[in-house]
Design an enzyme around this catalytic site. Structure first.
Site, PDB file in Angstrom:
ATOM      1  N   ARG B 296       3.633   0.980   5.279  1.00  0.00           N
ATOM      2  CA  ARG B 296       4.479   2.028   4.706  1.00  0.00           C
ATOM      3  C   ARG B 296       5.917   1.939   5.193  1.00  0.00           C
ATOM      4  O   ARG B 296       6.852   2.075   4.407  1.00  0.00           O
ATOM      5  CB  ARG B 296       3.864   3.408   5.004  1.00  0.00           C
ATOM      6  CG  ARG B 296       2.672   3.668   4.117  1.00  0.00           C
ATOM      7  CD  ARG B 296       1.984   4.997   4.367  1.00  0.00           C
ATOM      8  NE  ARG B 296       0.938   5.174   3.352  1.00  0.00           N
ATOM      9  CZ  ARG B 296       0.098   6.193   3.283  1.00  0.00           C
ATOM     10  NH1 ARG B 296       0.153   7.170   4.187  1.00  0.00           N
ATOM     11  NH2 ARG B 296      -0.790   6.266   2.325  1.00  0.00           N
ATOM     12  N   TYR B 440       3.204   1.472  -4.478  1.00  0.00           N
ATOM     13  CA  TYR B 440       2.055   1.000  -3.676  1.00  0.00           C
ATOM     14  C   TYR B 440       2.036   1.567  -2.260  1.00  0.00           C
ATOM     15  O   TYR B 440       2.966   2.240  -1.848  1.00  0.00           O
ATOM     16  CB  TYR B 440       1.883  -0.514  -3.726  1.00  0.00           C
ATOM     17  CG  TYR B 440       2.972  -1.454  -3.252  1.00  0.00           C
ATOM     18  CD1 TYR B 440       4.073  -1.074  -2.506  1.00  0.00           C
ATOM     19  CD2 TYR B 440       2.850  -2.818  -3.573  1.00  0.00           C
ATOM     20  CE1 TYR B 440       5.010  -2.003  -2.094  1.00  0.00           C
ATOM     21  CE2 TYR B 440       3.792  -3.750  -3.160  1.00  0.00           C
ATOM     22  CZ  TYR B 440       4.861  -3.331  -2.423  1.00  0.00           C
ATOM     23  OH  TYR B 440       5.781  -4.247  -2.014  1.00  0.00           O
ATOM     24  N   GLU B 441       0.951   1.324  -1.574  1.00  0.00           N
ATOM     25  CA  GLU B 441       0.709   1.884  -0.228  1.00  0.00           C
ATOM     26  C   GLU B 441       0.746   3.418  -0.245  1.00  0.00           C
ATOM     27  O   GLU B 441       1.174   4.045   0.724  1.00  0.00           O
ATOM     28  CB  GLU B 441       1.725   1.354   0.787  1.00  0.00           C
ATOM     29  CG  GLU B 441       1.934  -0.140   0.797  1.00  0.00           C
ATOM     30  CD  GLU B 441       0.656  -0.932   1.022  1.00  0.00           C
ATOM     31  OE1 GLU B 441      -0.297  -0.375   1.590  1.00  0.00           O
ATOM     32  OE2 GLU B 441       0.604  -2.093   0.607  1.00  0.00           O
ATOM     33  N   GLY B 442       0.268   4.003  -1.321  1.00  0.00           N
ATOM     34  CA  GLY B 442       0.362   5.458  -1.503  1.00  0.00           C
ATOM     35  C   GLY B 442       1.640   5.769  -2.239  1.00  0.00           C
ATOM     36  O   GLY B 442       2.728   5.510  -1.723  1.00  0.00           O
TER      37      GLY B 442
END
Lengths: 593, 593
Positions: B296, B440-442
């Site tokens: 993140r 991406y990655e949340g």
């Protein structure tokens, strides 16, 4: 597989309830043959065309792209058939004069049919759009003979049209173009030069292409006062109107672009091509701007089209996608998870998009009505006012509508999570295709400068003042139950008036203050205009009952509380002035290592 | 041809002047071997690698893309060689423990080396990034034997790593994953299921790929408390550490994406593949989040990288492009037109980008320093505070930095006009490649929810309170000549404090208020953080003289007057509350025709 359903209910609401269109048509001689039933039938026919013909070609067109082989451009599979259907349906001439084979329909209608095409296939829509724009310029400035030669063929779709302005070194600054036009003995001219970014510069949809080309004669004055406009056909036209020999003009290559890949964007080489002067020498820019202003409103409509398409797909995805649970307890306990519509932030994104679309659509119809007034009203004072209003609002329609539409499509893409980034769901193409609308036909920064400089400061704020007077007059008619939108509209109008005065004053001392304020001013202006649109929408909705109309009022409340607050930050940025921008040396910008 | 020059001067300024890095390193035993000269040499080496190796592969990588043939993924031409050079240079283990072949360098440094890679080739950078993240998760949770087997091979680049979380029906909501892990007699597990969106899921850069896979054992509890983490190698590893037989795991296809086309995003099929449990059963999510949190922050750095690259190219284009004249009179009368740098609005766009980059870079180094404290400081109170701070700022680093970076790259693209939309200038690829970092990655919406819910409301605002205390303490040390940034920082901190209290109160009555406020809160939080960064930058710059430092102060003034005003509109939107979002029926969203 992306979906699209033409938003006919909202379109009818805007035409009939918000703008009382039929009453407007019936009260103007040039439009009195138009009634709501005819208009409704046209909207329904276009909805079918968009859903059944252009939508299915949207993704395949992106994947295949336009291509060039041996100096001839080919559109993707299916485009030729679709264009033929489109032309045979009379759609190219929908808004054109009946004298030249058009159907004489008002702009208030064609902004809506154009939206459907832009929703379903922006690349396709650009081909007829350029033809129509070329037709408008010719209709305004060409000789009777030229009109007879070209206009019926353009509106039948047999021939296409382009606008050839930009050169490698000259985009915004057309005064420095190099393309040369040398008079021939027969009254024609010999055109030599290179034009870039020519939409539909070559294609296989039409048997001939009529290029409208800006060029300079040898003795022309320097700058933009020395630009002339020429008709340069791909194939010369015989006496009998049939297509004759090839003119030495053609595509050198096509650009590889971020999006609208099925639209052929050509580098065009003119090698002593035969051209015919339109209007007078050195007065070409005015004629070209007839076309340009038409395209600018169309780009705003491209924004609405993309954003509506994005909304519908994102709303459907959000409804279908099960992920997580509502913070207030499971809403679909029988399922593995709740629909993501339970999450307030997903709703925030969808409502941002929907509020943008409904206000933008109303604004486009409003500008369309003003354009219809300039063309069809008999009262010269009304025509004058409408012309001023169109001048004021054209840059807003082009730039503000596409700026907010890009944000809207980005929000819609985000609703899909990772699926928004892959081709399958159509959202990434939608964003890529839309991005150009902020750039072409004069970047949105150039539009903002046009608004702030030529349309506001230059006339001392006169155009804005009449617009604000209309807004206030309307807001003051709103009943007490609409106080939320009445006050919001009046307050934001006051703020725009004050900041308009500020920029006009600042510009007296330093003309750089105009451009320093321009983009933030454009957005402030757009927000006030959308408050006005929601005031009109609310007034119409409050006259009716049912969830459809209640939701219109709720969306207006959402706009006031969660979108309009941006106005204050835009105004604060304008108030900060231009000195902060100019304090840096030119070298500063490229010194960072 | 796009350019890139590593912004070493700003990087050195931030490390040395803003954060007194050497003093920090020298005062912590675990970092006392590090000095500025070493760090500087590493920055210079990475600058060369980025400029000479990864930059030239950026456009060709986009055009060629990753491809799959007979179940094997191939990266674009040149990637394999570049990866080998990268690995041989020791770059993969730059921030890893020396025990496993790493170089033990601090995060304060690797955020800057990562930025250069993301500037020049985000697709390339994702391959080692996933390896490093997998290494971190293993380093934290794997057994000693597992570490010995996998970590040295990962840091040498012989083997790669992936994270396998998402499934077709389960993205944000990992509690509903279906991938099964059934225990074998030999202590291993048999893994069966399908994972999607797996970055580098297969590739030809490494002889083996170590997949970290989330799966559920048959008796696992429902939801996120029943998720375990497994090592699933592409090739099983022999006793002697050499590569053995193929494990039944492989790519089913690769996605067609908007951007990062040279990064293979795979659908991965696990057909009874042999897996090894990492840590304990049902505790896999915590281990995966070690990797996730690392990724993140990295996505935030992807934002800085893209935005820096966009800035440099746009600033150069603006300097070179001659178009129109300054409103205050020609600045380059000897030329056909002035550089577009004379137009205030072009400067506005460039300064937006540059201010974003410098504040984002400082913020990334700040977060890097906090991460270094958690790892290297001996004082447990300091470690605890740093852990809390990292928890608070990780979603901001991921989401705010990428949100502002996308706006920055869009501004930079606009500087190019039509040229920004075509492949040649690199800007359209930059925008396409960056867009995924918000997703991406949340998604950034999920990050905002993490910030507002878990990091703010859940602890009653405790983490925010200590952060704001630090900000105020620092702002109060600023001298009178820095009053512009002192007051701006203190005022914006007050505003954030008030709105934090409001959301915490509202959430007591209705938990939907958290998600309704989250994205606007994230942006308010980011703006306050950037004011803090500019306060630090200003304090450091005011100690020195020369144009470089004066420009830092001028950029801070620009930020305060022309960017920070957005804070008020964000706060107004939060104050509007969530009821406006929840008043619509679920059916409303898909009813529009």
């Amino acid at each position: 597989m992306p979906i699209y359903n033409a938003p006919l209910a909202d379109m009818r609401f805007i035409l009939n309830d918000v703008f009382n269109a039929e009453q407007f048509w019936q009260s103007n001689a040039g439009l009195s043959h138009i009634d709501s039933a005819t208009v409704d039938a046209i909207l329904e026919e276009m909805a079918k065309f968009a859903q059944n013909v252009t939508l299915p070609l949207n993704r395949s067109g992106d994947e295949e792209g336009a291509r060039i082989e041996n100096g001839q451009v080919y559109t993707p599979a299916g485009f030729k058939d679709a264009f033929r259907q489109f032309a045979d349906g009379g759609w190219i001439g929908l808004g054109a004069d009946e004298q030249w084979g058009g159907q004489g329909m008002p702009k208030m209608l064609t902004v809506l049919t154009d939206e459907m095409l832009f929703s379903t296939n922006p690349s396709f829509q650009l081909y007829p759009l350029l033809s129509i724009g070329a037709g408008m310029a010719l209709n305004s400035y060409a000789s009777e003979e030229q009109k007879q030669t070209y206009l019926p063929k353009i509106y039948s779709g047999e021939w296409g049209g382009t606008m050839c302005l930009t050169e490698p070194h000259a985009g915004t600054d057309l005064g420095i173009i190099k393309t040369k036009a040398v008079a021939n003995d027969d009254g024609s001219y010999s055109i030599t030069g290179t034009k870039i970014f020519i939409t539909g510069g070559d294609n296989d949809l039409c048997e001939n292409i009529i290029h409208l080309v800006l060029a300079k004669t040898p003795e022309a004055p320097a700058g933009s006062r020395g630009i002339s406009l020429f008709i340069v056909p791909k194939f010369l036209v015989n006496e009998d109107g049939s297509v004759g020999e090839r003119n030495p003009v053609g595509p050198g290559s096509i650009e590889h672009k971020m999006g609208i890949k099925a639209s052929a964007t050509c580098v065009m080489n003119f090698d002593g091509a035969k051209g015919y002067l339109v209007g007078k020498e050195n007065e070409g820019l005015a004629a070209m701007f007839v076309m340009m202003n038409y395209e600018r409103l169309s780009m705003g409509i491209q924004g609405i089209g993309a954003s509506e398409y994005a909304y519908q797909n994102a709303a459907q995805y959000a409804t279908d996608r099960l992920q997580g649970r509502s913070a207030t307890g499971a809403k679909q306990p029988e399922k593995v998870a709740d629909s993501i519509l339970v999450h307030p932030d997903v709703r925030r994104m969808l409502l941002n998009v929907r509020a943008t679309n409904e206000a933008s659509r109303a604004f486009a119809v409003y500008v369309g009505q003003q354009l219809d007034m300039t063309k069809f009203c008999e009262d010269q004072d009304t025509v004058k006012k409408a012309n001023d209003r169109v001048a004021l609002l054209t840059p807003v329609a082009k730039a503000y509508l596409t700026d907010v539409a890009l944000n809207a499509t980005l929000d819609a893409q985000m609703v899909f999570g990772g699926h928004g980034y892959i081709r399958e769901w159509g959202m990434e193409q939608c964003v890529r295709d839309l991005r150009i609308a902020q750039i072409y036909e004069g970047t949105n920064g150039v539009q903002a400068q046009d608004l702030m400089g030529r349309k506001v400061v230059k006339n001392g704020g006169a155009f804005v003042a009449t617009y604000l007077a209309e807004i206030r007059e309307f807001a003051n008619t709103l009943s007490a139950d609409l106080d939320f939108i009445k006050q919001a509209t009046l307050n934001s109008a006051d703020k725009l008036e004050q900041v308009t005065k500020l920029v006009i004053e600042n510009a007296q001392g330093n003309p750089d203050e105009i451009n320093a304020a321009s983009v933030d001013y454009l957005h402030a202006f757009g927000l006030v205009s959308y408050a006005y649109m929601f005031a009109k929408i609310s007034a119409a909705a409050s006259q009716k009952s049912g969830e459809f109309y209640e939701s219109k009022l709720n969306l207006a409340k959402y706009f006031v509380a969660r979108m309009l607050p941006e106005l204050d930050s835009r105004i604060a940025k304008i108030q900060a002035g231009g000195a902060l921008l100019m304090q840096f040396s030119p070298e500063y910008f490229t010194t960072y290592a």
